[in-house]
Design an enzyme around this catalytic site. Structure first.
Site, PDB file in Angstrom:
ATOM      1  N   SER A   1      21.755 -48.319 -45.821  1.00 61.94           N
ATOM      2  CA  SER A   1      21.223 -48.698 -47.348  1.00 61.94           C
ATOM      3  C   SER A   1      21.566 -50.085 -46.880  1.00 61.94           C
ATOM      4  CB  SER A   1      22.034 -49.037 -47.953  1.00 61.94           C
ATOM      5  OG  SER A   1      22.128 -49.955 -48.626  1.00 61.94           O
TER       6      SER A   1
ATOM      7  N   TYR B   1      29.425 -48.583 -52.613  1.00 64.77           N
ATOM      8  CA  TYR B   1      28.281 -47.865 -52.410  1.00 64.77           C
ATOM      9  C   TYR B   1      27.978 -48.628 -51.179  1.00 64.77           C
ATOM     10  CZ  TYR B   1      23.222 -46.915 -51.508  1.00 64.77           C
ATOM     11  OH  TYR B   1      21.721 -46.394 -51.719  1.00 64.77           O
TER      12      TYR B   1
END
Length: 321
Positions: free
Chosen positions: A122, A146
């Site tokens: 990501s 994350y």
């Protein structure tokens, strides 16, 4: 060739499976079988070869071992806990996004078969006070759990590849929009809902200002790039196996204008503008001045414009009346 899609029940996993079923080949070989694995059984797809459906929790090593055998040639590691969920629940994020990746790589190591592993990371690995613009060799500085978990996954994929345990490649996904379905717990979920719901005649809220910029990519282009990424040769990837998938940076205001250009002004009137501090705090840690020269040089592609993203949603995913 046997292909395994971990996260095969998600929207990207399903689209990837359908595309591969239509294509019938990968890395110059015919696909003989495919396994779609997820927390719950994925929905069936039609394919000219056997497709198996298997529950899999990547945080459980035994569950992973049941999915990956010595015949598995290509593994798409798409399964993950999304950004806001990982921020709310540290243990859930660590179990899936960090230990889940390690469990997959350790299973490959135990088999000794060196499969191709395509890992989806990501752009959340970037952020903070790192000087911009970011490129594929910028120091990651994630500002969320994350992002940190995805960064660890990238390092593991590169190290296990260096050791010859896998033939890995990782791609930092831009925000994928316009996604079908319902909003999820990803901090970027609004990036689809503010287009999807208004186009479907429903209201949606935008929690950021119109000048907020985002690196975006359509689902269709993402799938094309994931297939191209699996077919890259190890010699072309070099010592750093991870890179940012190409996308385009536009502001929210520009994207809404693009939607209006395609469908007229009605949809934009259904967007409300109320800030959500819990989402805004995560988004402030993201930086969007990201250069994707490496992926472009390897043949991965962005969309031509956000008008195309709107058209792709209407063609591929919008509810049909």
């Amino acid at each position: 060739m046997k292909v395994l899609i971990l996260g095969g029940g998600g929207f990207l996993g399903r689209k990837l499976a359908l595309k591969l079923a239509k294509r019938q080949a990968l890395r110059g070989k015919s696909i003989d079988q495919m396994v779609l694995a997820d927390i719950v059984d994925p929905k069936p797809i039609e394919a000219p070869f056997p497709v198996h459906y298997q529950p899999c929790d990547i945080s459980n090593p035994a569950s992973v071992a049941d999915c990956i055998d010595a015949e598995t040639d290509v593994i798409y590691l798409l399964a993950a806990v999304v950004s806001a969920h990982a921020e709310e629940d540290l243990d859930a994020g660590l179990s899936a996004n960090m230990m889940g990746v390690l469990n997959v790589l350790e299973r490959c190591r135990a088999l000794g078969t060196c499969p191709v592993v395509v890992f989806t990371s990501s752009i959340a690995v970037f952020g903070g006070d790192t000087p911009q613009p970011f490129n594929d060799f910028s120091l990651p500085n994630p500002q969320t759990s994350y992002g940190a978990q995805k960064m660890i996954g990238e390092y593991l994929v590169t190290d296990y590849s260096r050791r010859g345990l896998i033939d890995g490649r990782g791609f930092r996904l831009p925000t994928i929009t316009v996604r079908p379905g319902k909003p999820n717990r990803a901090a970027s979920s609004f990036m689809s809902s503010i287009f999807r719901e208004p186009l479907n005649g429903e209201a949606a809220n935008c929690p950021v200002e119109p000048d907020f910029k985002q690196l975006y990519l359509s689902p269709r282009k993402c799938i094309e790039n994931l297939i191209k990424g699996a077919e890259l040769q190890a010699t072309d990837l070099g010592q750093n196996r991870c890179m940012t998938m190409p996308g385009k940076v536009w502001s929210i205001g520009q994207m809404i204008e693009a939607m209006t250009n395609v469908t007229g002004p009605a949809a934009a009137t259904r967007i409300t503008w109320q800030k959500q501090p819990e989402i805004e705090g995560i988004l402030k840690g993201w930086h969007m001045d990201i250069r994707t020269d490496r992926g472009l040089a390897l043949g991965l592609e962005p969309d031509d414009s956000f008008e195309d993203n709107i058209r792709i949603y209407l063609e591929d995913d919008a509810p049909q009346s």
